[in-house]
Design a protein around this motif. Structure first.
Motif, PDB file in Angstrom:
ATOM      1  N   LEU A  37       0.825  -1.213   0.000  1.00  0.00           N
ATOM      2  CA  LEU A  37       0.000   0.000   0.000  1.00  0.00           C
ATOM      3  C   LEU A  37       0.854   1.255   0.000  1.00  0.00           C
ATOM      4  N   GLY A  42      -1.538   1.889  -2.582  1.00  0.00           N
ATOM      5  CA  GLY A  42      -2.592   2.454  -1.752  1.00  0.00           C
ATOM      6  C   GLY A  42      -3.699   3.071  -2.588  1.00  0.00           C
ATOM      7  N   ALA A  45      -5.710   0.159  -4.262  1.00  0.00           N
ATOM      8  CA  ALA A  45      -6.572  -0.508  -3.293  1.00  0.00           C
ATOM      9  C   ALA A  45      -7.764   0.372  -2.934  1.00  0.00           C
ATOM     10  N   VAL A  57      -6.643  -5.792   3.164  1.00  0.00           N
ATOM     11  CA  VAL A  57      -5.384  -5.181   2.745  1.00  0.00           C
ATOM     12  C   VAL A  57      -4.309  -5.358   3.813  1.00  0.00           C
ATOM     13  N   ASP A  59       0.001  -3.994   4.654  1.00  0.00           N
ATOM     14  CA  ASP A  59       1.296  -3.392   4.351  1.00  0.00           C
ATOM     15  C   ASP A  59       2.088  -3.376   5.654  1.00  0.00           C
TER      16      ASP A  59
END
Length: 328
Positions: A37, A42, A45, A57, A59
């Motif tokens: 992300l 990011g 998404a 999600v 990260d």
């Protein structure tokens, strides 16, 4: 740079895999996991979430968590935690080593027949090798690098370049269309890697050329804002001039793309030139210019700062009023 961020034609032999029933055939929305992300990932998404796909999600840096959860995404503690739940997992990472490391964590957890969608910019050899690894584990594979810049990704208007089997592409096209407004299926796996490197190579060449053009205008006594507008309305314009040229004239250079990433992509272009016997004179000169800029300003400097080499050499800045610090 954080680890999970922010990517001759040889068809990849496809192993027969047992596909999960397509949720779209049951009137359901296909669900996706998304790993990586950074600036680009990011934004992608977020577009997926806005379109109602409710991605899960992850990260290593949780900076994007609040924004994405506010859009309907769900946060996962690790790539493994999200892998077993979904029809497909998307990755958008800074380099092939990161992509392979994340794929290795996903493989034991993904269901047979699930799809790995790789949106990072990889070399063709990398995506073919990793694709073989994923298919050997019973997965479908689709590469889908994007081009156009983070600002277009944030608008859901970025261009998506897909490579892989036609049926896999068709199955996931609705998700790709949620992230981008122009979708191209380039052919078998590896095809998208090639065209993405070609487009980036052109963009970096155009960037160096645009800096030289703007400097000619400045040293020749022209008003830079008017010169930029005239070029944009001429046969000499380019996407880079119309976008990154504004950030140069503002002085922010803030394109959200680093010198290191530019050199990674130019290295891929060099490798393709050698593999296909194509002399890439302009790309070679551009890579040398970027290496000087990397040495001068650091690998994490904005790629647009390659133009600053000329500004510093001549003691002449390229500032003009009325241009944004970031593209919206």
């Amino acid at each position: 740079m954080r680890f999970f961020r922010l990517c001759g034609r040889i068809p990849l032999p496809r192993r027969q895999v047992r596909c999960n029933p397509d949720p779209s055939q049951r009137g359901e929305t296909m669900r996706y996991g998304f790993v990586g992300l950074g600036n680009l990932g990011g934004a992608l998404a977020a577009s997926l979430a806005r379109a109602g796909f409710a991605p899960v999600v992850h990260d290593r840096d949780p900076a994007a968590r609040a924004t994405l959860e506010g859009l309907g995404a769900t946060w996962a503690a690790s790539p493994t935690a999200l892998a077993a739940q979904f029809d497909a997992v998307i990755t958008c990472l800074p380099n092939p080593a990161a992509s392979e490391a994340v794929l290795d964590t996903l493989l034991p957890a993904l269901k047979p027949g699930a799809t790995w969608i790789e949106m990072s910019t990889l070399g063709r050899d990398d995506i073919l090798r990793l694709g073989h690894k994923a298919e050997a584990a019973g997965l479908n594979v689709l590469e889908a690098p994007v081009t156009g810049g983070v600002h277009l990704a944030a608008q859901g208007r970025i261009t998506v370049l897909a490579g892989g089997a036609q049926d896999v592409f068709a199955r996931h096209r609705p998700a790709l269309q949620a992230m981008g407004d122009r979708i191209f299926h380039m052919g078998p796996l590896g095809s998208a890697a090639l065209i993405k490197v070609i487009t980036n190579m052109l963009a970096f060449i155009h960037l160096v050329a645009d800096g030289e053009a703007l400097m000619l205008a400045k040293r020749g006594g022209l008003d830079l804002k008017t010169a930029w507008e005239a070029i944009a309305a001429s046969s000499g314009t380019s996407f880079v001039h119309e976008t990154e040229g504004q950030l140069i004239l503002n002085g922010s250079y803030d394109i959200a793309f680093t010198m290191d990433l530019a050199l990674k992509d130019l290295g891929f272009a060099r490798d393709f030139g050698q593999a296909f016997g194509v002399p890439l004179d302009l790309a070679t000169l551009t890579e040398q210019t970027f290496r000087r800029a990397q040495a001068a300003y650091g690998g994490q400097a904005q790629s647009t700062q390659v133009v600053k080499l000329l500004e510093d050499l001549l003691g002449t800045d390229l500032r003009a009023g009325g241009f944004p610090a970031r593209l919206e």
